[in-house]
Motif scaffolding. Structure first.
Motif, PDB file in Angstrom:
ATOM      1  N   ALA A 798      -4.959  19.221  45.776  1.00 17.30           N
ATOM      2  CA  ALA A 798      -5.119  19.000  44.337  1.00 17.30           C
ATOM      3  C   ALA A 798      -4.526  20.130  43.499  1.00 17.30           C
ATOM      4  O   ALA A 798      -5.199  20.726  42.650  1.00 17.30           O
ATOM      5  N   CYS A 799      -3.274  20.426  43.742  1.00 18.15           N
ATOM      6  CA  CYS A 799      -2.518  21.381  42.925  1.00 18.15           C
ATOM      7  C   CYS A 799      -1.417  20.566  42.241  1.00 18.15           C
ATOM      8  O   CYS A 799      -0.270  20.518  42.741  1.00 18.15           O
ATOM      9  N   PRO A 800      -1.710  19.894  41.129  1.00 19.43           N
ATOM     10  CA  PRO A 800      -0.812  18.879  40.563  1.00 19.43           C
ATOM     11  C   PRO A 800       0.509  19.425  40.041  1.00 19.43           C
ATOM     12  O   PRO A 800       1.448  18.655  39.842  1.00 19.43           O
ATOM     13  N   ASN A 801       0.605  20.745  39.822  1.00 18.16           N
ATOM     14  CA  ASN A 801       1.855  21.304  39.306  1.00 18.16           C
ATOM     15  C   ASN A 801       2.669  22.043  40.368  1.00 18.16           C
ATOM     16  O   ASN A 801       3.698  22.654  40.049  1.00 18.16           O
ATOM     17  N   LEU A 802       2.216  21.980  41.589  1.00 19.27           N
ATOM     18  CA  LEU A 802       2.955  22.643  42.666  1.00 19.27           C
ATOM     19  C   LEU A 802       4.280  21.919  42.902  1.00 19.27           C
ATOM     20  O   LEU A 802       4.313  20.707  43.110  1.00 19.27           O
ATOM     21  N   GLU A 803       5.381  22.698  42.880  1.00 23.59           N
ATOM     22  CA  GLU A 803       6.708  22.113  43.029  1.00 23.59           C
ATOM     23  C   GLU A 803       7.420  22.559  44.298  1.00 23.59           C
ATOM     24  O   GLU A 803       8.269  21.821  44.821  1.00 23.59           O
ATOM     25  N   CYS A 823      -0.492  16.537  45.501  1.00 22.58           N
ATOM     26  CA  CYS A 823       0.494  17.437  44.876  1.00 22.58           C
ATOM     27  C   CYS A 823       1.670  16.562  44.455  1.00 22.58           C
ATOM     28  O   CYS A 823       2.735  16.556  45.120  1.00 22.58           O
ATOM     29  N   PRO A 824       1.540  15.791  43.385  1.00 15.56           N
ATOM     30  CA  PRO A 824       2.529  14.764  43.038  1.00 15.56           C
ATOM     31  C   PRO A 824       3.899  15.309  42.651  1.00 15.56           C
ATOM     32  O   PRO A 824       4.889  14.568  42.687  1.00 15.56           O
ATOM     33  N   TRP A 845      -1.240  13.384  51.718  1.00 13.98           N
ATOM     34  CA  TRP A 845      -1.888  12.340  50.914  1.00 13.98           C
ATOM     35  C   TRP A 845      -1.493  12.537  49.446  1.00 13.98           C
ATOM     36  O   TRP A 845      -1.450  13.670  48.953  1.00 13.98           O
ATOM     37  N   GLY A 846      -1.254  11.470  48.746  1.00 11.26           N
ATOM     38  CA  GLY A 846      -1.093  11.537  47.296  1.00 11.26           C
ATOM     39  C   GLY A 846       0.094  12.358  46.829  1.00 11.26           C
ATOM     40  O   GLY A 846       0.003  13.033  45.794  1.00 11.26           O
ATOM     41  N   CYS A 847       1.182  12.322  47.573  1.00  7.91           N
ATOM     42  CA  CYS A 847       2.417  13.016  47.186  1.00  7.91           C
ATOM     43  C   CYS A 847       3.543  11.984  47.225  1.00  7.91           C
ATOM     44  O   CYS A 847       4.342  11.947  48.185  1.00  7.91           O
ATOM     45  N   LYS A 852       8.477   9.580  50.019  1.00  9.44           N
ATOM     46  CA  LYS A 852       9.741   8.837  50.101  1.00  9.44           C
ATOM     47  C   LYS A 852      10.729   9.562  51.002  1.00  9.44           C
ATOM     48  O   LYS A 852      11.481   8.940  51.763  1.00  9.44           O
ATOM     49  N   ARG A 853      10.741  10.875  50.921  1.00 10.09           N
ATOM     50  CA  ARG A 853      11.674  11.667  51.746  1.00 10.09           C
ATOM     51  C   ARG A 853      11.195  11.768  53.195  1.00 10.09           C
ATOM     52  O   ARG A 853      11.969  12.131  54.075  1.00 10.09           O
ATOM     53  N   CYS A 854       9.882  11.482  53.419  1.00  9.15           N
ATOM     54  CA  CYS A 854       9.334  11.589  54.778  1.00  9.15           C
ATOM     55  C   CYS A 854       9.203  10.221  55.446  1.00  9.15           C
ATOM     56  O   CYS A 854       8.511  10.086  56.459  1.00  9.15           O
TER      57      CYS A 854
END
Length: 887
Positions: A798-803, A823-824, A845-847, A852-854
Motif C-alpha cells: 500500500a505505497c500508492p506513489n511508489l514508482e 502499488c499501482p 497484488w493490485g499493481c 501487464k509486463r509480468c
C-alpha cells in the motif's frame, strides 16, 4: 504405518492387523522401548516417547536404510529405503537432487509440517519426482499446498498409505485413486474444499482407514462406500442435503453404514434430517452393531430446528441407538423436546455433549451413569431445568464419576430441578465447574469437593451458600463473574454482600473476579498466602486494592476496566522493613481511566519491585504521579498512558543498594529486552538508552523517536509507525543507523512523511527482514538498500506513489521472498531480477501496470521472473483465469 511397511504378521486369518499391531506396541512398551505414555479420556494411548538409548540403537541398526533430511545439500545413499524430513518442506526445490537416485524408496514422510498453518505453494511435489519411486509404500504429502494431485501416483502399485490431509486447494480426487488397489490408508483430513469422494470408491477393496474429518466442503458420500467392509476408520459421514427425491442415485444414504461394523474410533454423521421415512433410514445405519466405536457425533441440518411447527419424531431418533460400549456422544441441533430412551442405557459413556438443541427443556436422568466424567451443555435456549425427575435416589451416589461440568449460554436455565429442595445432593468427584452466561440460574447441587482444578461462575447468581465449599479444601483456581446488570445497583458494597462469607481458601492459587459489585474487596484476600495470580475485570466500583503487597507467592496481577480505581493502594504505611510485592513478576493495568497513581499523595522515596519482569499499562490517560520503581524489568508496554517517562527512568537509573535477596548488583534496566510504546507524547529519554544493553525489540507506535538509538547495540527488531510527525530521513543521522549492528527486522508502517528510505539504512548489514506498509509519500526505494546483503524478506504494501525499485536489486543475493501489494504506479521490474537466484517467492497484488509486463510467456518482464518457483497473488491467478477469447 507399520501395516504399510508390512511389519505386522498375521498367523490367523481371523486376526485383525490393528489388534496385532497394538499387541506389538504394548510388548515394546513393556520392554521400555517406549515410555512416558499418556492416555486420552477414554483410556487410549495418545502420546508416548521413545527412550533416547533405544532411539540411538534403532538409528545404528537401520544404518543407511533410513535417513532424515535437514538440508538440500544432504547426499542420499542409493540403498536408502525410508526418508523423512527434519524440517518443514515447502517446495520440491528443497529436496536433495540425490534423492532421485535412490529409486527403491519405500517411505516418504513429512513429520515436521506446520500443524496450525496451511502452506500455499505453486511448486509442491512434481509428478516427475514421484514417478521416480515405483516401490513407494508410504507417501506423505500432507500440508504441501497441493491443488492438483500428481498423476504419477497412479503408477505406485505398491502404495498402501497416502496422506493428502491439510491441502486446502484440493477440490476433487482424480479417478485413478480408485486403481490403487493395495491402498489401506487414505488421509484427507482438513481438505476443506474437497467436494466429493470418487464414485467408484468401492474398488479400494483393501481400504481400512478413511480420514475425512474437517472436510467441510463434502456434500455427500458415494454409493458403494458400504462395500468396504474392512473399514476401521470413517471419521465423517455426510448425508445429502435437500429432499430425498432430489438426491442423485450416485449419492449414498445411511444404509452405506449398515455393514461397516468394524468401525472404531470416532464417527460423525452430518446433515441428519427429520423426514417421514427417517425411522427406516436411521435404522439402516445399524449403529447398534458397531461395538468398537468410541465416539459418535450426530449433527442435524440447521434449518430443521428453525422451522416452526416441526416436531422431531423421537421414535426416529430411537433408531439411531449406538452400541452400549460407546464412550462419547455429542448431539448438535437435535430438534426434540425429549431424548431417546437408549441414552440412559449407555453405561460406558464417559463424555456427553449437547449443542444448540433449542427445544430441549430438560435432560434425561443421567445421574446414575457409572462412567460419566464430562458433561458439556451449550446454547440450549429452552432448557429451564437439568432434571425433570422428582425422585431423590438418596441411596445412590449423585453423578458418581462426574469430574468436569460446563454449562454455557443457557439463558433460561433456572436450576437443576423444578421447585425448591430442602436438601441438595453433592457431586462426589466434581473438580472442574464452568458456568457462563446463565443469568437466571439460582439453584444448583453442592460441589464441596472441587479440588486441584477450577471453579468458574460467569454471569449467574449462585452464591457461596449454594456451593457448600469447605474452607480447608485444596481449591486451586476460583473465577467468579457476576451478572452484568447487578453492578448498576446503588450503594452496594461487599460488606452488604455474601462475598465476605466465602471461606478462606489458604491453598488458592488463582483468583479472578469479574463484574464485582463492591467498593472494596473482601478482607480474606490478604490471607491467601499461596495466591499466585489475581485478576480483576470490570469491577467498576472498586476504588483501591486491599494491602496485598506482602503476599509472599503473588506473581501475577491483572487489573482491567476498574473505572473507579484512583489509586492501587489506600495504605499510608511504608512497610519499610519488608520487601514490596516480594514475588511479583507480571503486572498488567488496562483501561483504568481514572487511575492517578499507586498511592495517594506524593512520596519522596519509592519502593522497588524486586522481581517485576513484565509491566504493561494501557489506556490509563491520567498523569500517574506516583509509581513504584522497576529496575529489573525485562518487558515494558506503555500504550496511551501518561507515566512520566523521563522522571520514571531517572528514578530507576541510580545505583541500587545491595539487597538481602541478591549478592549480585544488576545495573538498572539492563535486563530490559522488549519495549512497546504507543500514543505517548514523550520520547524515551536519551540518557537512559546506554543502560538498555539487553534490549532486543523496540516498538514505537505514534510517539516521538528517541535520540541515541545507536547505543542499542543488542537491538534486533524495530517497528516505527502510525506517526504524522516522524521523518526517518531527517530524525536519525547515519551514525544512529551505523550503531544498529545486530538489527534483523525493521517494519515501517503508515509514515506519511517518508518520501525515501533513510540513507543510513544501507549500513545495517545484518538486516534480514524489511516491511514497508502504508507509506503513501514513498516514491522510490533507493539504491542503498542493495547493500543489505543479508536481506531475506522484503514486503512493500500500500505505497500508492511508489514508482521505482532499485536497479541494483540483483545484489540482494540472500533475498528469498518479495511481496508487493497495492502499488499501482509501479511500472516495471529492474533487470536485476533475473539474477536473484535465491528468490523463492514473488507475490504481486493490485499493481495493474506491472502485471501487464509480468504476463505469463508474453509480458516484457516475464523473463525476469519465470525462474522463481512460487508466483503468488495475481501472478498465480494468471493460470487459474485464462484470457477470454476476443469475438
Amino acid at each position: 504405518m507399520w501395516m504399510a511397511q508390512g511389519f505386522i504378521t498375521l498367523y490367523d486369518e481371523k486376526q485383525c492387523p490393528e489388534d496385532v499391531g497394538h499387541e506389538y506396541f504394548m510388548d515394546l512398551l513393556w520392554r521400555s522401548f517406549f515410555q512416558e505414555v499418556k492416555k486420552d479420556e477414554f483410556g487410549n494411548i495418545s502420546k508416548f516417547k521413545i527412550h533416547d538409548l533405544m532411539h540411538d540403537i534403532a538409528i545404528q541398526v537401520t544404518g543407511s536404510e533410513s535417513t532424515t533430511i535437514y538440508s538440500k545439500e544432504k547426499v542420499i545413499d542409493e540403498k536408502t529405503r525410508h526418508v523423512s524430513f527434519g524440517d518443514e518442506l515447502y517446495s520440491s526445490s528443497e529436496i536433495p537432487i540425490s534423492l532421485c537416485k535412490a529409486r527403491r524408496i519405500r517411505t516418504f514422510l513429512l513429520p515436521c509440517q506446520p500443524k496450525y498453518k496451511t502452506i500455499r505453494s505453486n511448486d509442491s511435489i512434481s509428478s516427475e519426482f514421484i514417478a521416480s519411486f515405483k516401490f513407494m509404500c508410504l507417501l506423505d504429502l500432507h500440508n504441501m499446498g497441493i491443488k492438483t494431485i500428481p498423476s504419477s501416483i497412479k503408477k505406485l502399485k505398491h502404495l498402501r498409505y497416502l496422506d493428502l490431509s491439510m491441502n486446502e486447494g484440493i477440490e476433487m480426487l482424480p479417478n485413478f485413486i480408485v486403481k490403487l488397489y493395495n491402498l489401506q490408508t487414505l488421509k484427507l483430513s482438513m481438505c476443506k474444499n474437497l467436494k466429493e469422494l470418487p464414485n467408484d470408491i468401492n474398488k479400494l477393496i483393501n481400504l481400512r482407514f478413511l480420514e475425512i474429518d474437517g472436510c467441510s466442503g463434502l456434500t455427500h458420500m458415494p454409493n458403494g462406500l458400504g462395500q468396504l467392509t474392512d473399514l476401521q476408520t470413517l471419521s465423517r459421514f455426510v448425508m445429502s442435503k435437500g429432499r430425498i427425491d432430489s438426491v442423485p442415485k450416485s449419492n449414498g444414504g445411511l444404509k452405506e453404514l449398515e455393514r461397516l461394523n468394524e468401525l472404531r474410533g470416532n464417527l460423525s454423521i452430518v446433515n441428519l434430517k427429520q423426514t417421514k421415512d427417517a425411522t427406516l433410514e436411521f435404522k439402516a445405519a445399524n449403529l447398534k452393531e458397531k461395538q468398537r466405536l468410541d465416539r459418535l457425533d450426530l449433527n442435524w441440518v440447521e434449518e430443521d430446528t428453525d422451522e416452526t411447527g416441526v416436531v422431531c419424531d423421537v421414535s426416529a431418533v430411537e433408531a439411531l441407538q449406538p452400541h452400549i460400549n460407546l464412550k462419547a456422544l455429542r448431539l448438535n441441533r437435535y430438534g426434540g423436546v425429549i431424548f431417546p430412551h437408549w441414552l440412559v442405557m449407555l453405561t460406558n459413556l464417559v463424555r456427553f455433549e449437547l449443542y444448540s438443541c433449542n427445544k430441549c427443556k430438560y435432560l434425561p436422568p443421567l445421574d446414575q451413569l457409572p462412567s460419566l466424567k464430562i458433561i458439556h451443555l451449550e446454547r440450549l435456549d429452552c432448557l429451564e431445568h437439568i432434571s425433570d425427575s422428582e425422585r431423590d435416589n438418596s441411596d445412590s451416589l449423585f453423578y458418581p464419576s462426574l469430574e468436569k461440568l460446563n454449562i454455557l449460554f443457557c439463558f433460561n436455565l433456572k436450576g437443576w430441578w423444578r421447585g425448591r429442595r430442602d436438601s441438595l445432593p453433592s457431586f462426589p468427584r466434581l473438580s472442574y465447574l464452568h458456568i457462563r452466561n446463565c443469568p437466571q440460574l439460582t439453584s444448583f447441587p453442592l460441589f464441596p469437593y472441587i479440588e486441584v482444578e477450577i471453579l468458574s461462575l460467569y454471569h449467574c447468581r449462585l452464591e457461596c451458600k449454594d456451593a457448600n465449599l469447605k474452607e480447608k479444601q485444596c481449591l486451586d483456581r476460583l473465577a467468579l463473574n457476576w451478572v452484568e446488570e447487578d453492578i448498576n445497583e446503588t450503594d452496594v458494597g461487599y460488606n452488604d454482600m455474601p462475598m465476605e462469607a466465602w471461606p478462606t481458601y489458604i491453598n488458592l492459587n488463582a483468583l479472578s473476579l469479574t463484574w464485582g459489585r463492591g467498593v472494596i474487596l473482601p478482607h480474606w484476600l490478604m490471607s491467601l498466602t499461596n495466591l499466585v495470580q489475581l485478576q480483576l475485570y470490570s469491577c467498576k466500583k472498586c476504588q483501591y486494592l486491599p494491602p496485598v503487597d506482602q503476599l509472599p507467592s503473588l506473581k501475577i496481577i491483572h487489573l482491567s476496566e476498574l473505572y473507579s480505581l484512583e489509586h492501587i493502594s489506600d495504605s499510608e504505611r511504608d512497610n519499610s522493613d519488608s520487601l514490596f510485592y516480594p514475588s511479583l513478576e507480571k503486572l498488567t493495568i488496562w483501561d483504568c481511566r481514572n487511575l492517578k497513581g499507586w498511592w495517594r499523595g506524593r512520596r519522596d522515596s519509592l519502593p522497588s519491585f524486586p522481581r517485576l519482569s513484565d509491566l504493561t499499562i494501557m489506556d490509563c490517560p491520567n498523569q500517574l504521579t506516583s509509581f513504584p520503581l522497576f529496575p529489573y524489568l525485562e518487558s515494558l508496554c506503555l500504550w496511551n498512558c501518561s507515566l512520566n517517562l523521563k522522571q520514571s527512568w531517572e528514578r530507576n537509573l541510580p545505583s541500587i543498594a545491595s539487597s538481602s535477596s541478591s549478592s549480585t548488583i544488576v545495573a538498572p534496566l539492563s535486563k530490559l529486552s522488549y519495549i512497546s510504546i504507543k500514543e505517548t507524547e514523550e520520547a524515551l529519554p536519551e540518557e537512559c538508552l546506554p543502560n538498555l544493553i539487553s534490549l532486543r525489540s523496540l516498538h514505537l507506535d505514534n510517539c516521538p523517536l528517541p535520540q541515541g538509538i545507536r547505543n542499542l547495540t543488542a537491538l534486533q527488531y524495530l517497528f516505527v509507525g502510525n506517526s504524522e510527525v516522524v521523518d526517518l530521513s531527517n530524525d536519525w543521522d547515519e551514525m544512529e543507523w551505523q550503531g544498529l549492528t545486530t538489527l534483523l527486522s525493521l517494519q515501517l508502517y503508515e509514515l506519511p512523511k517518508l518520501v525515501s528510505l533513510p540513507t543510513g539504512l544501507q549500513y545495517v548489514s545484518s538486516l534480514q527482514y524489511l516491511r514497508i506498509e502504508y507509506c503513501h509519500s514513498l516514491i522510490a526505494i533507493p539504491e542503498g538498500i542493495c547493500k543489505l546483503i543479508s536481506l531475506q524478506y522484503l514486503s512493500i504494501w500500500a505505497c500508492p506513489n511508489l514508482e521505482l525499485l532499485p536497479e541494483g536489486i540483483g545484489a540482494l543475493t540472500s533475498l528469498q521472498t518479495l511481496r508487493i501489494w497495492d502499488c499501482p504506479k509501479l511500472e516495471s521490474l529492474p533487470e536485476g531480477f533475473g539474477v536473484l537466484t535465491s528468490l523463492q517467492t514473488l507475490e504481486i497484488w493490485g499493481c495493474p501496470i506491472l502485471m501487464k509486463r509480468c504476463k505469463k510467456q508474453i509480458g516484457e518482464d516475464w523473463h525476469k521472473i519465470s525462474h522463481i518457483p512460487n508466483l503468488e497473488g495475481d501472478l498465480s491467478r494468471q493460470e487459474e483465469e485464462p484470457d477470454e477469447e476476443e469475438p
